[in-house]
Design an enzyme around this catalytic site. Structure first.
Site, PDB file in Angstrom:
ATOM      1  CG  HIS A  56      26.417  35.859  34.057  1.00 39.77           C
ATOM      2  ND1 HIS A  56      26.434  35.070  32.934  1.00 39.77           N
ATOM      3  CD2 HIS A  56      27.653  36.402  34.149  1.00 39.77           C
ATOM      4  CE1 HIS A  56      27.628  35.138  32.378  1.00 39.77           C
ATOM      5  NE2 HIS A  56      28.393  35.943  33.099  1.00 39.77           N
ATOM      6  CG  HIS A  58      31.952  38.633  35.708  1.00 37.38           C
ATOM      7  ND1 HIS A  58      32.656  37.445  35.614  1.00 37.38           N
ATOM      8  CD2 HIS A  58      31.054  38.608  34.688  1.00 37.38           C
ATOM      9  CE1 HIS A  58      32.214  36.750  34.570  1.00 37.38           C
ATOM     10  NE2 HIS A  58      31.240  37.435  34.003  1.00 37.38           N
ATOM     11  CG  LEU A  59      30.326  40.118  42.893  1.00 36.74           C
ATOM     12  CD1 LEU A  59      29.888  39.491  44.212  1.00 36.74           C
ATOM     13  CD2 LEU A  59      29.780  41.534  42.775  1.00 36.74           C
ATOM     14  NE  ARG A  60      35.880  41.916  36.516  1.00 37.15           N
ATOM     15  CZ  ARG A  60      35.482  41.176  35.482  1.00 37.15           C
ATOM     16  NH1 ARG A  60      35.477  39.855  35.577  1.00 37.15           N
ATOM     17  NH2 ARG A  60      35.108  41.724  34.359  1.00 37.15           N
ATOM     18  CG  ASN A  90      35.623  35.485  35.317  1.00 39.67           C
ATOM     19  OD1 ASN A  90      34.884  35.865  36.225  1.00 39.67           O
ATOM     20  ND2 ASN A  90      35.714  36.121  34.162  1.00 39.67           N
ATOM     21  CG  HIS A 177      31.257  32.102  27.870  1.00 36.27           C
ATOM     22  ND1 HIS A 177      31.247  33.432  28.171  1.00 36.27           N
ATOM     23  CD2 HIS A 177      31.897  31.996  26.673  1.00 36.27           C
ATOM     24  CE1 HIS A 177      31.847  34.117  27.205  1.00 36.27           C
ATOM     25  NE2 HIS A 177      32.250  33.264  26.288  1.00 36.27           N
ATOM     26  CG  HIS A 230      26.453  35.507  27.966  1.00 35.80           C
ATOM     27  ND1 HIS A 230      26.923  34.518  27.149  1.00 35.80           N
ATOM     28  CD2 HIS A 230      27.406  35.684  28.916  1.00 35.80           C
ATOM     29  CE1 HIS A 230      28.108  34.116  27.582  1.00 35.80           C
ATOM     30  NE2 HIS A 230      28.420  34.799  28.653  1.00 35.80           N
ATOM     31  CG  ASN A 276      32.921  36.675  25.230  1.00 28.63           C
ATOM     32  OD1 ASN A 276      31.935  36.060  24.842  1.00 28.63           O
ATOM     33  ND2 ASN A 276      34.059  36.090  25.509  1.00 28.63           N
ATOM     34  CG  ASP A 303      28.306  38.755  31.310  1.00 31.59           C
ATOM     35  OD1 ASP A 303      29.105  38.568  32.253  1.00 31.59           O
ATOM     36  OD2 ASP A 303      28.582  38.458  30.136  1.00 31.59           O
TER      37      ASP A 303
HETATM   38  O1  DOR Z   1      32.190  40.392  28.243  1.00 32.70           O
HETATM   39  C1  DOR Z   1      32.481  39.544  29.056  1.00 32.70           C
HETATM   40  N1  DOR Z   1      33.175  39.851  30.165  1.00 32.70           N
HETATM   41  N2  DOR Z   1      32.102  38.293  28.844  1.00 32.70           N
HETATM   42  C2  DOR Z   1      32.541  37.281  29.612  1.00 32.70           C
HETATM   43  O2  DOR Z   1      32.178  36.164  29.352  1.00 32.70           O
HETATM   44  C3  DOR Z   1      33.454  37.529  30.721  1.00 32.70           C
HETATM   45  C4  DOR Z   1      33.323  38.901  31.208  1.00 32.70           C
HETATM   46  C5  DOR Z   1      34.440  39.309  32.124  1.00 32.70           C
HETATM   47  O3  DOR Z   1      34.778  38.550  33.040  1.00 32.70           O
HETATM   48  O4  DOR Z   1      34.958  40.421  31.951  1.00 32.70           O
HETATM   49 ZN    ZN Z   2      30.259  34.765  29.523  1.00 31.27          ZN
HETATM   50 ZN    ZN Z   3      30.136  36.678  32.399  1.00 39.16          ZN
END
Ligand code: DOR
Ligand code: ZN
Ligand code: ZN
Length: 428
Positions: A56, A58-60, A90, A177, A230, A276, A303
């Site tokens: 998990h 996030h590489l953006r 995302n 999620h 998470h 989150n 995360d």
């Molecule tokens: O804190 C979080 N940030 N929870 C998520 O589910 C998404 C993530 C994000 O993409 O920033």
């Molecule tokens: Zn999440």
């Molecule tokens: Zn996440």
């Protein structure tokens, strides 16, 4: 091809041994191995682990390259001891087509620091309305096995059921999620004593637990695999424990921050603690640690959620949710699980490499440290103590909740198929 010998490291915390790497492969494990022609890494007192795997991250990229790119994110992963990460969907555009997941997969190949396995979105645009092209993403060069709308919950039960039915055909998994959207409208932090005192909108545990309960039942009904992202509450642990006792195909992860931090920190109003799912209570933290120790929770997942300074350095209500985590994950796990006696290093290898690789059906990762295996390895100095300094991060973002905090342990070397990506704690 180059030869490397790692001298005297404790493999998974066992007795000191030597490990010989030839080219991309571990070729020998034993004592007093012949170092002729090899680069020697003296590793007395260090722990050798299989390369860590994150389910998990996030590489953006594409779309938010101001907070992270595949290159900067995989550099941060290598510094943290990871040799493979799953890149969440995302992005902008959302990774909901074969084209976008292939783009991320290709960027990962070019980065060279860490393998990148793209996660595909469950629904088009993460909107929760229409199933994305799950089959096409699976059949693409990216070979997607894990699907998630992470950041958002797949809250429609029929869509969730269809997704579970669809991925069953190719042994895929839906990573949920778990956040009931109506119960968390306007929520700013965990619902409890602290939120009542601060007057911030509360995020009740039941918003997470009700979705998990529904989804383990759906997975059982369909006979498919579901993975819960998470976990953050003691109640979530109980539901997963119950589902596993039934023999259902349910797996779960916990983040390092949910193993260490509580909602008391929100009293500072420092948005670095806004995340989150939200930070919960001490009782939740203890339940999560126990569940990770007894295997109810299968793995640690970071995360890693990079955000640029302008999205975090603002008032609490306006701040983005999320924390970076790749570069501090192993240290937090050492502090909360190893130094507390809850897990030994073999347990860490299991929860941060073997099990996440197995859940993602990753090939070549999460393998034992033995002859014939790909040389994806992480060397850790558990005696190291140092304060976290975000200025030195490889990540493009700095939103860590640990700035200035002393954490134990340091990754000294990371090897990706025999090539050192990190040497003496620095990117190679
Ligand atoms: O804190 C979080 N940030 N929870 C998520 O589910 C998404 C993530 C994000 O993409 O920033
Ligand atoms: Zn999440
Ligand atoms: Zn996440």
């Amino acid at each position: 091809m180059s030869k490397i010998i790692i001298r005297g490291a404790r493999i998974l915390g066992g007795e000191p041994q030597d490990v010989l790497i030839d080219g991309e492969t571990v070729t020998e494990v034993g004592t007093g191995l012949d170092a002729a022609g090899a680069t020697v890494i003296e590793a007395e007192g260090q722990i050798l682990l299989p390369g860590l795997v994150d389910l998990h991250t996030h590489l953006r990229e594409p779309g938010r390259e101001d907070s992270e790119t595949v290159l900067t994110g995989t550099r941060a992963a290598a510094v943290g001891g990871f040799t493979a990460v799953h890149a969440m969907a995302n992005t902008f555009p959302v990774a909901d087509t074969a084209g976008v997941v292939e783009q991320v997969w290709r960027l990962g190949k070019e980065s060279g620091y860490c393998d990148v396995q793209p996660v595909g979105a469950v629904t088009v645009g993460l909107e929760g309305k229409k199933l994305a092209e799950l089959g096409a993403m699976h059949d693409s060069a990216a070979g997607v096995k894990v699907f998630s709308d992470d950041g958002k919950c797949v809250d429609d039960a029929v869509i969730m059921r269809r997704a579970l039915e669809y991925v069953k055909a190719f042994d895929g998994v839906v990573a949920q999620h778990a956040q009931e959207p109506r119960l968390t409208e306007g929520a700013q932090m965990n619902e409890g004593i602290v939120s009542a005192e601060l007057g911030l909108g509360g995020w009740p545990a039941v918003a997470e637990e009700s979705i998990i309960a529904r989804d383990v039942l759906l997975a059982a009904h369909v006979g498919s695999r579901v993975h819960i992202c998470h976990l953050s509450t003691a109640g979530s642990v109980e539901i997963v424990r119950w589902a596993k006792s039934k023999g259902w195909n349910v797996t779960a992860e916990v983040t390092p921050h949910h193993l260490l931090l509580t909602d008391e920190l929100v009293r500072t109003y420092n948005p670095v603690y806004k995340v989150n799912p939200p930070l919960r209570t001490e009782a939740d933290v203890m339940a999560l640690r126990e569940a990770l120790a007894d295997g109810t929770i299968d793995c640690v997942a970071t995360d890693h959620a990079p955000h640029p300074h302008e999205d975090k350095d603002c008032e609490w209500a306006a701040a983005a949710m999320g924390m970076v985590g790749l570069e501090t994950a192993l240290s937090v796990v050492q502090q909360t699980m190893v130094d507390t006696g809850l897990l030994d290093w073999a347990g860490v290898a299991d929860r941060m490499s073997f099990r996440p690789a197995a859940i993602g059906r990753l090939v070549g990762h999460g393998r034992p440290v033995s002859a014939g295996e790909p040389a994806n390895l992480t060397l850790v100095d558990p005696a190291y103590r140092g304060a976290v300094d975000p200025a030195g991060f490889a990540s493009r973002s700095r939103n860590t909740p640990y700035e200035g905090r002393e954490l134990p342990g340091r990754v000294t070397h990371t090897f990706l198929r025999g090539r050192a990506t990190v040497v003496d704690g620095k990117l190679a």
